[in-house]
Design a protein around this motif. Structure first.
Motif, PDB file in Angstrom:
ATOM      1  N   LYS A 298       0.828  -1.211   0.000  1.00 31.00           N
ATOM      2  CA  LYS A 298       0.000   0.000   0.000  1.00 31.00           C
ATOM      3  C   LYS A 298       0.861   1.259   0.000  1.00 31.00           C
ATOM      4  N   SER A 299       1.966   1.224   0.751  1.00 26.36           N
ATOM      5  CA  SER A 299       2.863   2.387   0.767  1.00 26.36           C
ATOM      6  C   SER A 299       3.485   2.616  -0.597  1.00 26.36           C
ATOM      7  N   ALA A 300       3.889   1.524  -1.257  1.00 24.26           N
ATOM      8  CA  ALA A 300       4.494   1.660  -2.584  1.00 24.26           C
ATOM      9  C   ALA A 300       3.508   2.236  -3.586  1.00 24.26           C
ATOM     10  N   LEU A 301       2.243   1.816  -3.513  1.00 21.25           N
ATOM     11  CA  LEU A 301       1.231   2.347  -4.422  1.00 21.25           C
ATOM     12  C   LEU A 301       1.026   3.847  -4.211  1.00 21.25           C
ATOM     13  N   VAL A 302       1.087   4.280  -2.955  1.00 22.72           N
ATOM     14  CA  VAL A 302       0.930   5.705  -2.666  1.00 22.72           C
ATOM     15  C   VAL A 302       2.058   6.513  -3.304  1.00 22.72           C
ATOM     16  N   TYR A 303       3.305   6.013  -3.167  1.00 19.86           N
ATOM     17  CA  TYR A 303       4.454   6.745  -3.728  1.00 19.86           C
ATOM     18  C   TYR A 303       4.460   6.704  -5.249  1.00 19.86           C
ATOM     19  N   VAL A 304       3.995   5.592  -5.843  1.00 15.04           N
ATOM     20  CA  VAL A 304       3.914   5.543  -7.306  1.00 15.04           C
ATOM     21  C   VAL A 304       2.899   6.569  -7.808  1.00 15.04           C
ATOM     22  N   LYS A 305       1.792   6.664  -7.090  1.00 14.80           N
ATOM     23  CA  LYS A 305       0.744   7.601  -7.492  1.00 14.80           C
ATOM     24  C   LYS A 305       1.201   9.047  -7.352  1.00 14.80           C
ATOM     25  N   SER A 306       2.045   9.309  -6.329  1.00 19.72           N
ATOM     26  CA  SER A 306       2.530  10.674  -6.122  1.00 19.72           C
ATOM     27  C   SER A 306       3.738  10.999  -6.987  1.00 19.72           C
ATOM     28  N   GLY A 307       4.275  10.004  -7.704  1.00 17.31           N
ATOM     29  CA  GLY A 307       5.414  10.237  -8.593  1.00 17.31           C
ATOM     30  C   GLY A 307       6.763  10.125  -7.907  1.00 17.31           C
ATOM     31  N   ASN A 308       6.828   9.676  -6.662  1.00 17.68           N
ATOM     32  CA  ASN A 308       8.091   9.516  -5.932  1.00 17.68           C
ATOM     33  C   ASN A 308       8.644   8.124  -6.241  1.00 17.68           C
ATOM     34  N   LYS A 309       9.394   8.025  -7.332  1.00 16.93           N
ATOM     35  CA  LYS A 309       9.889   6.730  -7.785  1.00 16.93           C
ATOM     36  C   LYS A 309      10.903   6.140  -6.814  1.00 16.93           C
ATOM     37  N   LYS A 310      11.724   6.982  -6.178  1.00 16.38           N
ATOM     38  CA  LYS A 310      12.755   6.483  -5.278  1.00 16.38           C
ATOM     39  C   LYS A 310      12.154   5.727  -4.103  1.00 16.38           C
ATOM     40  N   MET A 311      11.146   6.320  -3.473  1.00 18.75           N
ATOM     41  CA  MET A 311      10.510   5.668  -2.337  1.00 18.75           C
ATOM     42  C   MET A 311       9.687   4.460  -2.780  1.00 18.75           C
ATOM     43  N   ALA A 312       9.100   4.546  -3.965  1.00 16.51           N
ATOM     44  CA  ALA A 312       8.323   3.413  -4.481  1.00 16.51           C
ATOM     45  C   ALA A 312       9.220   2.204  -4.713  1.00 16.51           C
ATOM     46  N   ILE A 313      10.426   2.470  -5.275  1.00 15.29           N
ATOM     47  CA  ILE A 313      11.359   1.370  -5.513  1.00 15.29           C
ATOM     48  C   ILE A 313      11.848   0.776  -4.185  1.00 15.29           C
ATOM     49  N   ARG A 314      12.022   1.638  -3.190  1.00 15.45           N
ATOM     50  CA  ARG A 314      12.454   1.150  -1.880  1.00 15.45           C
ATOM     51  C   ARG A 314      11.438   0.173  -1.302  1.00 15.45           C
ATOM     52  N   HIS A 315      10.161   0.519  -1.374  1.00 16.31           N
ATOM     53  CA  HIS A 315       9.134  -0.378  -0.859  1.00 16.31           C
ATOM     54  C   HIS A 315       8.977  -1.605  -1.748  1.00 16.31           C
ATOM     55  N   ALA A 316       9.199  -1.457  -3.043  1.00 10.88           N
ATOM     56  CA  ALA A 316       9.154  -2.612  -3.937  1.00 10.88           C
ATOM     57  C   ALA A 316      10.272  -3.598  -3.598  1.00 10.88           C
ATOM     58  N   ARG A 317      11.435  -3.045  -3.225  1.00 15.90           N
ATOM     59  CA  ARG A 317      12.554  -3.902  -2.821  1.00 15.90           C
ATOM     60  C   ARG A 317      12.194  -4.686  -1.546  1.00 15.90           C
ATOM     61  N   GLU A 318      11.528  -3.998  -0.625  1.00 11.91           N
ATOM     62  CA  GLU A 318      11.101  -4.674   0.609  1.00 11.91           C
ATOM     63  C   GLU A 318      10.066  -5.754   0.320  1.00 11.91           C
ATOM     64  N   MET A 319       9.192  -5.506  -0.644  1.00  9.28           N
ATOM     65  CA  MET A 319       8.201  -6.506  -1.025  1.00  9.28           C
ATOM     66  C   MET A 319       8.885  -7.736  -1.612  1.00  9.28           C
ATOM     67  N   LYS A 320       9.895  -7.506  -2.420  1.00  9.48           N
ATOM     68  CA  LYS A 320      10.618  -8.631  -3.016  1.00  9.48           C
ATOM     69  C   LYS A 320      11.328  -9.441  -1.938  1.00  9.48           C
ATOM     70  N   LEU A 321      11.924  -8.759  -0.984  1.00 10.12           N
ATOM     71  CA  LEU A 321      12.603  -9.430   0.120  1.00 10.12           C
ATOM     72  C   LEU A 321      11.610 -10.256   0.943  1.00 10.12           C
ATOM     73  N   ALA A 322      10.443  -9.681   1.182  1.00  9.92           N
ATOM     74  CA  ALA A 322       9.419 -10.388   1.948  1.00  9.92           C
ATOM     75  C   ALA A 322       8.942 -11.624   1.212  1.00  9.92           C
ATOM     76  N   SER A 323       8.823 -11.538  -0.100  1.00  9.66           N
ATOM     77  CA  SER A 323       8.394 -12.692  -0.892  1.00  9.66           C
ATOM     78  C   SER A 323       9.390 -13.838  -0.760  1.00  9.66           C
ATOM     79  N   GLU A 324      10.684 -13.505  -0.830  1.00 12.23           N
ATOM     80  CA  GLU A 324      11.710 -14.536  -0.708  1.00 12.23           C
ATOM     81  C   GLU A 324      11.704 -15.152   0.692  1.00 12.23           C
ATOM     82  N   SER A 325      11.524 -14.308   1.706  1.00 14.13           N
ATOM     83  CA  SER A 325      11.484 -14.810   3.073  1.00 14.13           C
ATOM     84  C   SER A 325      10.297 -15.737   3.273  1.00 14.13           C
ATOM     85  N   ARG A 326       9.171 -15.371   2.711  1.00 13.14           N
ATOM     86  CA  ARG A 326       7.979 -16.196   2.848  1.00 13.14           C
ATOM     87  C   ARG A 326       8.150 -17.538   2.149  1.00 13.14           C
ATOM     88  N   GLU A 327       8.776 -17.532   0.992  1.00 15.31           N
ATOM     89  CA  GLU A 327       8.996 -18.778   0.272  1.00 15.31           C
ATOM     90  C   GLU A 327       9.862 -19.744   1.080  1.00 15.31           C
TER      91      GLU A 327
END
Length: 434
Positions: free
Chosen positions: A248-277
């Motif tokens: 949800k945080s990443a979607l907010v930053y993508v919508k506001s045009g803050n690509k840097k913060m969006a990528i940061r949260h996307a990186r955390e999502m990817k890390l979480a996916s690997e941890s869950r697997e």
């Protein structure tokens, strides 16, 4: 407990509850011979049981029952002390202190039983000062319900559950203690605990008319494995919640045009996916081992019958070579499990995530924002977890101890088990690595 719920239930059951003449007669103290007030006593006793059953409880506080359940504008039943005392004398009510603590040692349990036979409350005041008393009829109903629920999820003659799950099923620690004490007294349950860097408590319950089997060394390993599966599931649920927050945080930053913060949260999502697997993979392997143990337990009585007589042994062609083969296959499955544990020892970091993977996550987020429906139908993979938290997903050393100790201790039982499995044509005992 909201007393208004109780009063609403009473008025529904007895429309004349607020009638002054009838209420005055009901609230009077008992006088004369028992035949004079027997019907009134039965009215109050049955009413207490009905309310408790409606609320789904079997532990009640005497003072609460008197001062809250049946309080009519400051007036309370004068006969209620006598009612509760008669219920206690006739066995409808039992004090919590009269129950033997099943988690204590055998000497302590014996002392408590002797004490209960010698010392017994004989005054109404003693009973009314109790924090809580137990309605025996509802306790029996609750114990029956617990066994029924466990039977629906277990198809063996007995099962082991962690104390935490048992308490959740019973409704709390005090309720669980009463149910466990009752079942233990019937020989239908036994308390067990194992110390694996932290104390793990559980209950072994018989799901058949027969008494619960004696605690074995394998039961302690099973308890540890079940406890591990619950811890892993809790961690997966935690990751799911954090993943949703990061998404949800990443979607907010993508919508506001803050690509840097969006990528940061996307990186955390990817890390979480690997941890869950990794968590899910380990959880699946532990469950496979538990299923293999349950399969062996379910065929135990059959294999015991096969073991009787040399003719049965000959018909099933049980040989030492087959036993050795089974042991080798089980050792291989345990070795593959240890390899998974070693892989989990390394803590994932941002550096281990490829930029291409993060960009892919970012593009998905941009697509979600650009679409008309901002409720993306992506699979619920997990929730973010920091790299420091990932290392704490599960105690691999603790799990390794349990898995390393999980072996067939009785050669004769192994012979029978292998023979039964070979006869049925089931050769898939080996737990293959995922």
């Amino acid at each position: 407990m909201d007393s208004s719920v109780v009063r609403e239930f009473i008025r529904k059951e007895f429309p004349d509850w607020d009638d002054e003449v009838i209420a005055t007669a009901r609230f009077k103290a008992f006088s004369g011979q028992r035949s004079d007030w027997e019907s009134k006593y039965l009215f109050w006793r049955d009413l207490i049981l009905k309310i408790a059953r409606h609320l789904g409880i079997f532990l009640i506080g005497p003072s609460q029952v008197k001062n809250e359940w049946f309080n009519r504008g400051g007036l309370t039943p004068l006969c209620l002390d006598h009612v509760l005392f008669l219920m206690y004398s006739e066995g409808d009510v039992v004090r919590s202190v009269d129950f033997v603590d099943p988690t204590s040692g055998r000497l302590s349990q014996l002392f408590r039983k002797v004490r209960n036979l010698v010392v017994k409350s004989t005054t109404t005041l003693d009973l009314m000062l109790e924090d809580s008393v137990i309605l025996t009829a509802l306790l029996k109903e609750k114990a029956t319900e617990i066994i029924k629920l466990l039977s629906q999820s277990h198809w063996t003659s007995s099962c082991i559950v962690t104390m935490r799950k048992f308490q959740d099923m019973c409704g709390g620690p005090n309720e669980a203690s009463a149910v466990l004490s009752y079942l233990s007294g019937l020989g239908k349950a036994q308390f067990l605990s194992v110390n694996k860097k932290e104390l793990i408590e559980g209950v072994k319950v018989s799901l058949s008319p027969a008494p619960v089997p004696t605690i074995s060394s394998l039961d302690y390993d099973v308890l540890h494995l079940i406890w591990t599966t619950e811890k892993l599931q809790q961690q997966i649920d935690l990751i799911d919640r954090r993943y949703e927050i990061s998404r949800k945080s990443a979607l907010v930053y993508v919508k506001s045009g803050n690509k840097k913060m969006a990528i940061r949260h996307a990186r955390e999502m990817k890390l979480a996916s690997e941890s869950r697997e990794k968590c899910t993979s380990l959880l699946n392997r532990v469950e496979e081992i538990l299923n293999a143990i349950m399969n062996a337990e379910s065929t135990k009585k059959v294999t015991e019958a096969i073991q009787i007589g040399a003719q049965a042994m000959k018909q099933n062609r049980i040989t030492m070579e087959e036993v050795d083969l089974c042991l080798e296959e089980l050792e291989e499955s345990i070795d593959s499990q240890k390899q998974v544990e070693k892989a989990l020892e390394s803590t994932p970091s941002y550096a281990g995530i490829e930029d291409e993977d993060v960009e892919e996550e970012f593009k998905k987020l941009e697509f979600e924002v650009g679409s008309d429906d901002l409720q993306p139908s992506v699979p619920r993979i997990g929730v973010s977890s920091t790299s420091g938290e990932t290392g704490n997903l599960v105690s691999t050393d603790s799990l390794s101890d349990a898995l390393s100790n999980l072996k067939l201790r009785d050669v004769s039982e192994n012979q029978v088990f292998v023979g039964a499995m070979r006869t049925d044509g089931s050769k898939d005992l080996t737990l293959e690595a995922a």
